[in-house]
Design an enzyme around this catalytic site. Structure first.
Site, PDB file in Angstrom:
ATOM      1  N   GLU A   1       0.720  -1.155   0.002  1.00 36.86           N
ATOM      2  CA  GLU A   1      -0.040  -0.181   0.134  1.00 36.86           C
ATOM      3  C   GLU A   1       0.686   1.334   0.058  1.00 36.86           C
ATOM      4  O   GLU A   1       1.906   1.472   1.017  1.00 36.86           O
ATOM      5  CB  GLU A   1      -1.007  -0.118   1.301  1.00 36.86           C
ATOM      6  CG  GLU A   1      -1.879   1.274   1.185  1.00 36.86           C
ATOM      7  CD  GLU A   1      -2.671   1.398   2.497  1.00 36.86           C
ATOM      8  OE1 GLU A   1      -2.451   0.641   3.733  1.00 36.86           O
ATOM      9  OE2 GLU A   1      -3.412   2.443   2.350  1.00 36.86           O
TER      10      GLU A   1
ATOM     11  N   ASP B   1      -2.234  12.502  -3.301  1.00 36.70           N
ATOM     12  CA  ASP B   1      -2.370  13.827  -3.457  1.00 36.70           C
ATOM     13  C   ASP B   1      -2.415  13.922  -4.831  1.00 36.70           C
ATOM     14  O   ASP B   1      -1.730  13.605  -6.066  1.00 36.70           O
ATOM     15  CB  ASP B   1      -0.871  14.583  -2.963  1.00 36.70           C
ATOM     16  CG  ASP B   1      -0.572  13.947  -1.428  1.00 36.70           C
ATOM     17  OD1 ASP B   1      -1.666  14.274  -0.695  1.00 36.70           O
ATOM     18  OD2 ASP B   1       0.238  13.538  -1.220  1.00 36.70           O
TER      19      ASP B   1
ATOM     20  N   LYS C   1      -1.572  21.080 -10.055  1.00 35.22           N
ATOM     21  CA  LYS C   1      -1.077  21.936 -10.911  1.00 35.22           C
ATOM     22  C   LYS C   1      -0.336  21.248 -12.107  1.00 35.22           C
ATOM     23  O   LYS C   1       0.405  20.227 -11.718  1.00 35.22           O
ATOM     24  CB  LYS C   1       0.146  23.242 -10.501  1.00 35.22           C
ATOM     25  CG  LYS C   1      -0.693  24.103  -9.420  1.00 35.22           C
ATOM     26  CD  LYS C   1       0.552  25.020  -9.327  1.00 35.22           C
ATOM     27  CE  LYS C   1      -0.140  25.999  -8.303  1.00 35.22           C
ATOM     28  NZ  LYS C   1       0.436  26.481  -7.078  1.00 35.22           N
TER      29      LYS C   1
ATOM     30  N   ASP D   1     -10.994  10.730  -4.885  1.00 37.51           N
ATOM     31  CA  ASP D   1     -12.255  11.362  -4.899  1.00 37.51           C
ATOM     32  C   ASP D   1     -12.314  12.578  -5.988  1.00 37.51           C
ATOM     33  O   ASP D   1     -13.053  13.213  -6.293  1.00 37.51           O
ATOM     34  CB  ASP D   1     -12.322  12.130  -3.501  1.00 37.51           C
ATOM     35  CG  ASP D   1     -11.381  13.152  -3.306  1.00 37.51           C
ATOM     36  OD1 ASP D   1     -10.113  12.529  -3.064  1.00 37.51           O
ATOM     37  OD2 ASP D   1     -11.471  14.259  -3.137  1.00 37.51           O
TER      38      ASP D   1
ATOM     39  N   THR E   1     -10.794   3.848   3.773  1.00 39.24           N
ATOM     40  CA  THR E   1      -9.735   4.780   4.362  1.00 39.24           C
ATOM     41  C   THR E   1     -10.394   5.759   4.965  1.00 39.24           C
ATOM     42  O   THR E   1     -11.200   6.026   5.141  1.00 39.24           O
ATOM     43  CB  THR E   1      -8.678   5.060   3.050  1.00 39.24           C
ATOM     44  OG1 THR E   1      -9.303   6.451   2.488  1.00 39.24           O
ATOM     45  CG2 THR E   1      -8.318   4.296   1.890  1.00 39.24           C
TER      46      THR E   1
ATOM     47  N   TYR F   1      -9.361   8.993   4.646  1.00 37.97           N
ATOM     48  CA  TYR F   1      -9.929   9.837   3.911  1.00 37.97           C
ATOM     49  C   TYR F   1     -11.306   9.590   3.153  1.00 37.97           C
ATOM     50  O   TYR F   1     -12.261  10.582   3.201  1.00 37.97           O
ATOM     51  CB  TYR F   1      -8.966  10.294   2.694  1.00 37.97           C
ATOM     52  CG  TYR F   1      -7.935  11.283   3.165  1.00 37.97           C
ATOM     53  CD1 TYR F   1      -6.993  11.161   4.194  1.00 37.97           C
ATOM     54  CD2 TYR F   1      -7.658  12.582   2.428  1.00 37.97           C
ATOM     55  CE1 TYR F   1      -6.103  11.873   4.438  1.00 37.97           C
ATOM     56  CE2 TYR F   1      -6.760  13.515   2.827  1.00 37.97           C
ATOM     57  CZ  TYR F   1      -6.097  13.114   3.615  1.00 37.97           C
ATOM     58  OH  TYR F   1      -5.159  14.375   4.184  1.00 37.97           O
ATOM     59  N   GLU F   2     -11.353   8.352   2.908  1.00 45.45           N
ATOM     60  CA  GLU F   2     -12.758   7.925   2.261  1.00 45.45           C
ATOM     61  C   GLU F   2     -13.760   7.976   3.028  1.00 45.45           C
ATOM     62  O   GLU F   2     -14.988   8.147   2.643  1.00 45.45           O
ATOM     63  CB  GLU F   2     -12.259   6.401   1.854  1.00 45.45           C
ATOM     64  CG  GLU F   2     -13.520   5.912   1.053  1.00 45.45           C
ATOM     65  CD  GLU F   2     -13.281   4.488   0.160  1.00 45.45           C
ATOM     66  OE1 GLU F   2     -12.130   4.007   0.770  1.00 45.45           O
ATOM     67  OE2 GLU F   2     -13.932   3.878  -0.600  1.00 45.45           O
TER      68      GLU F   2
HETATM   69  C1  LIG Z   1      -4.367  12.364   1.041  1.00 41.44           C
HETATM   70  S1  LIG Z   1      -3.439  11.088   2.054  1.00 41.44           S
HETATM   71  C2  LIG Z   1      -4.286   9.662   1.876  1.00 41.44           C
HETATM   72  C3  LIG Z   1      -3.721   8.781   3.020  1.00 41.44           C
HETATM   73  C4  LIG Z   1      -4.765   7.444   3.032  1.00 41.44           C
HETATM   74  N1  LIG Z   1      -4.209   6.530   1.804  1.00 41.44           N
HETATM   75  C5  LIG Z   1      -6.023   7.536   3.201  1.00 41.44           C
HETATM   76  O1  LIG Z   1      -6.736   7.444   2.094  1.00 41.44           O
HETATM   77  O2  LIG Z   1      -6.579   7.963   4.142  1.00 41.44           O
HETATM   78  C6  LIG Z   1      -1.917  10.788   1.000  1.00 41.44           C
HETATM   79  C7  LIG Z   1      -0.871  10.278   1.698  1.00 41.44           C
HETATM   80  O3  LIG Z   1       0.070   9.638   0.813  1.00 41.44           O
HETATM   81  C8  LIG Z   1       1.615   9.940   1.278  1.00 41.44           C
HETATM   82  N2  LIG Z   1       2.384  10.233   0.364  1.00 41.44           N
HETATM   83  C9  LIG Z   1       2.373  11.019  -0.847  1.00 41.44           C
HETATM   84  N3  LIG Z   1       3.364  10.963  -1.787  1.00 41.44           N
HETATM   85  C10 LIG Z   1       4.038   9.819  -1.037  1.00 41.44           C
HETATM   86  C11 LIG Z   1       5.300   9.402  -1.667  1.00 41.44           C
HETATM   87  N4  LIG Z   1       5.752   9.586  -2.695  1.00 41.44           N
HETATM   88  N5  LIG Z   1       5.787   8.152  -1.023  1.00 41.44           N
HETATM   89  C12 LIG Z   1       5.085   7.623  -0.015  1.00 41.44           C
HETATM   90  N6  LIG Z   1       3.779   8.282   0.808  1.00 41.44           N
HETATM   91  C13 LIG Z   1       3.223   9.329  -0.082  1.00 41.44           C
HETATM   92  C14 LIG Z   1       1.134  11.111   2.030  1.00 41.44           C
HETATM   93  O4  LIG Z   1       2.117  11.426   2.950  1.00 41.44           O
HETATM   94  C15 LIG Z   1      -0.259  11.000   2.717  1.00 41.44           C
HETATM   95  O5  LIG Z   1      -0.001  10.309   3.822  1.00 41.44           O
END
Ligand SMILES: C[S@@+](CC[C@H](N)C(=O)[O-])C[C@H]1O[C@@H](n2cnc3c(N)ncnc32)[C@H](O)[C@@H]1O
Length: 224
Positions: A44, A118, A122, A154, A190, A192-193
């Site tokens: 994951e 994320d 941009k 989303d 998750t 966030y979900e």
């Molecule tokens: C918006 S959060 C979603 C967290 C979780 N998957 C959820 O749905 O609740 C995105 C997560 O991905 C991690 N993340 C983003 N880019 C990453 C990368 N290149 N390597 C490891 N983690 C990353 C961020 O630190 C963050 O915790």
């Protein structure tokens, strides 16, 4: 995900040390031989606070689930969830997804989950999206033939972009939905979900499969 650095992070992580791999590169090619009894390795990426990690792991006790997250203040919450629930088939790695080829050998992983990454809205930041061509190339190396990427977001713009990138990289896309929970909750949510669902925000989901042919095409993005 921006989080304040928590002062008690180190003792919290130390308490859960058994579920964290501090030298993941040392396990490259050995994840299953060093963790005997598992029939496959799932990964994951960006697990955040690990609700999905913990809840998924209990449904797949014969698989080893490795969760990678680059923000330890979020990851520690997942480590605590897994430790406190006594779940044995999860390992956490504090690292960046860009390093995955140094952590996993060719074809070592059979499934990847990417949930609510994320969106990097941009255009000049598109390469940072975890479903952009450069990352899909990394996944092509570590995924076994017919390995799958299970993707949820989303963000409609990111979903459209991802569908194009999957196809461009030779993955076969299936199970496409733009409103996963239209008839009530489906699958494991998750952190966030869960919030989005409670707000009535639609969730996009698909599965991208790495066919044998796509697996054989190497380095297409690296060479460009
Ligand atoms: C918006 S959060 C979603 C967290 C979780 N998957 C959820 O749905 O609740 C995105 C997560 O991905 C991690 N993340 C983003 N880019 C990453 C990368 N290149 N390597 C490891 N983690 C990353 C961020 O630190 C963050 O915790």
């Amino acid at each position: 995900m921006r989080m304040r650095k928590k002062p008690n992070l180190i003792p919290r992580m130390d308490r859960c040390a058994a579920v964290q791999i501090k030298d993941p590169k040392g396990f490259k090619g050995k994840w299953l031989s060093e963790n005997r009894g598992y029939s496959g390795l799932y990964l994951e990426i960006g697990c955040g606070k690990g609700r999905f990690t913990a809840d998924t792991a209990v449904t797949i006790p014969d698989k080893l689930l490795v969760a990678i997250e680059r923000v330890p203040d979020a990851m520690v919450v997942g480590m605590e969830r897994v430790t406190d629930a006594g779940i044995e088939n999860v390992r956490f790695i504090d690292a960046d997804a860009a390093e995955l080829r140094e952590i996993f050998a060719d074809s070592e992983v059979s499934r990847i989950y990417i949930n609510f990454c994320d969106p990097w809205v941009k255009k000049r930041h598109a390469k940072r999206r975890l479903t952009s061509g450069g990352f899909l190339d990394i996944y092509r190396h570590i995924l076994a033939p017919n390995g799958e990427i299970h993707f949820k977001t989303d963000n409609t713009g990111l979903f459209d972009f991802s569908l194009e990138e999957f196809a461009r990289s030779g993955y076969v896309v299936s199970e496409v939905t733009r409103d996963l929970h239209i008839n009530g909750p489906v699958g494991i949510m998750t952190d966030y979900e869960k919030k989005f669902y409670e707000q009535g925000i639609r969730i996009n989901r698909c599965v991208a499969t790495l066919t044998l042919e796509a697996k054989a095409v190497r380095g297409s993005y690296e060479e460009k």
